[in-house]
Enzyme design. Structure first.
Site, PDB file in Angstrom:
ATOM      1  N   CYS A  73      51.261  35.037  43.890  1.00  0.00           N
ATOM      2  CA  CYS A  73      52.073  33.875  44.280  1.00  0.00           C
ATOM      3  C   CYS A  73      53.552  34.195  44.458  1.00  0.00           C
ATOM      4  O   CYS A  73      54.318  33.364  44.933  1.00  0.00           O
ATOM      5  CB  CYS A  73      51.899  32.746  43.271  1.00  0.00           C
ATOM      6  SG  CYS A  73      50.222  32.116  43.239  1.00  0.00           S
ATOM      7  N   HIS A  78      57.836  27.631  43.582  1.00  0.00           N
ATOM      8  CA  HIS A  78      56.415  27.822  43.895  1.00  0.00           C
ATOM      9  C   HIS A  78      55.614  26.599  43.451  1.00  0.00           C
ATOM     10  O   HIS A  78      55.769  26.114  42.329  1.00  0.00           O
ATOM     11  CB  HIS A  78      55.907  29.082  43.192  1.00  0.00           C
ATOM     12  CG  HIS A  78      54.433  29.269  43.294  1.00  0.00           C
ATOM     13  ND1 HIS A  78      53.772  29.268  44.504  1.00  0.00           N
ATOM     14  CD2 HIS A  78      53.470  29.440  42.340  1.00  0.00           C
ATOM     15  CE1 HIS A  78      52.482  29.439  44.282  1.00  0.00           C
ATOM     16  NE2 HIS A  78      52.272  29.545  42.983  1.00  0.00           N
ATOM     17  N   ASN A 129      48.154  24.468  45.793  1.00  0.00           N
ATOM     18  CA  ASN A 129      48.787  25.783  45.653  1.00  0.00           C
ATOM     19  C   ASN A 129      48.278  26.697  46.774  1.00  0.00           C
ATOM     20  O   ASN A 129      47.127  27.120  46.768  1.00  0.00           O
ATOM     21  CB  ASN A 129      48.425  26.360  44.274  1.00  0.00           C
ATOM     22  CG  ASN A 129      49.059  27.723  44.021  1.00  0.00           C
ATOM     23  OD1 ASN A 129      49.613  28.334  44.919  1.00  0.00           O
ATOM     24  ND2 ASN A 129      48.961  28.189  42.785  1.00  0.00           N
TER      25      ASN A 129
END
Ligand code: UT7
Length: 331
Positions: A116, A256, A286
């Site tokens: 990520c 994020h 996500n």
């Protein structure tokens, strides 16, 4: 000599049409809209359907969106980086394919994998090339087809992730705009808590690994959550102290999108109020490498030249970090 900085000069995005809602997930696994919304902030996510379509397809679409909105000639692009945890193919570079498909025929391309944190790390890589004077235009794309590595019978992971892609063009700037500072970290302790066990060199694919479901994302959510909250908050706060910034100096937190609660904890630590926090997790979930550029694309119209942005990310490995960016244009 004037100092060269690396600034984002254009952004683009692509999300697939198919919307997988919490309601639909209720028909697939033992979950409910209330649980998903209160624990993660996610209401829906996009899923790429269609045989033979992978991450590269979305990366190309996001790059084409960027090219269409800006005046840049793809032939002037020196380098294409695709930040991704789900490349089209093992071994073959997704970025090389993307570069060719968008007409960036003078560029070279490679993929960058830091889970990520891939896009954040990619900003550092792109900026270094530009600051050194080696290359002038770097196209950085964050793209992931998370649905290709999810077990849609596992309620602990399938509700979190979605598919999407975002692109950013980085160019040399002589006004002092763009990337100002960064603090990137990693810790191999995280390897066990967020991973795909099989399919790599440690445990190659076999009949047994497929049978055991070892090609799907495995996450120890609670542990990752704890590390994410403390580490993302720490590095984001460090960007402020190290650059003598107060919360009033910050216009945007670009964090994020893994969990609304993690983003809110980071915002609290940095001291910025909710209207300064970019948020689109409710729509996309996500999307791993794509969350940061998707935020930039969604908020582009609200961004003003000179705005101070704090980026923060946390992901598998563990990998994490923060960056301080001065926005370079009005759209
Ligand atoms: O982007 C890369 C980095 N990743 C992250 O930052 C993700 C970090 N982790 C998280 O965001 C959260 O840990 C999750 C969203 C994954 C899970 O939320 P949580 O509040 O940590 O829940 P939990 O894992 O502690 O589970 C609480 C309960 C459990 O039941 P019991 O043991 O209390 O009876 C789970 O079995 O919730 C249950 N549960 C669910 N219930 C309904 C877990 N998943 C679900 C679900 N629907 N989908």
């Amino acid at each position: 000599m004037t100092k060269i900085t690396a600034a984002i000069t254009a952004v683009g995005k692509y999300v697939p049409e198919y919307v997988l809602t919490n309601k639909e997930l209720e028909t697939m696994v033992d979950t409910n809209d209330e649980w998903i919304t209160s624990r993660t902030g996610i209401k829906e996510r996009r899923i790429l359907k269609g045989k033979g379509l992978g991450t590269g397809y979305m990366a190309i679409k996001s790059a084409q969106d960027l090219l269409q909105k800006s005046s840049v000639n793809p032939k002037e692009i020196d380098l294409v980086i695709v930040a991704t945890a789900t490349p089209d193919l093992q071994v073959s570079s997704t970025a090389a394919y993307v570069a060719t498909e968008i007409g960036a025929t003078n560029a070279f391309g490679y993929d960058l994998q830091a889970a990520c944190s891939s896009f954040l790390y990619g900003m550092s890589t792109a900026a270094s090339y530009i600051e050194s004077g080696r290359y002038k235009k770097v196209l950085l794309i964050g793209a992931d087809k998370m649905s290709s590595i999810l077990d849609y019978t596992d309620r602990t992971t399938c509700i979190i992730f979605g598919d999407g892609a975002g692109a950013a063009l980085l160019e040399a700037n002589t006004e002092g705009l763009g990337l100002q500072d960064e603090y990137l970290r990693s810790d191999g302790i995280g390897r066990e808590f967020l991973k795909i066990e099989a399919g790599g060199s440690v445990l190659p694919a076999s009949e047994e690994t497929v049978k055991n479901g070892q090609h799907f994302v495995y996450q120890e959510g609670k542990t990752v959550f704890k590390y994410a909250v403390s580490n993302m908050s720490d590095v984001a706060a460090k960007m402020l102290t190290r650059n003598n910034l107060t919360e009033e100096d910050i216009q945007w937190l670009v964090a994020h999108q893994a969990n609304k609660r993690i983003i809110e904890a980071t915002a609290k630590r940095v001291g910025v109020s909710s209207e300064k926090v970019m948020m689109n997790i409710q729509h996309y979930g996500n999307t791993t490498s794509a969350t940061l550029p998707l935020l930039l694309a969604d908020y582009e119209k609200q961004l003003k030249k000179g705005d101070n942005l704090i980026f923060a990310a946390f992901g598998g490995g563990f990998t994490w970090g923060a960056a301080y960016v001065k926005w370079a244009y009005n759209s």
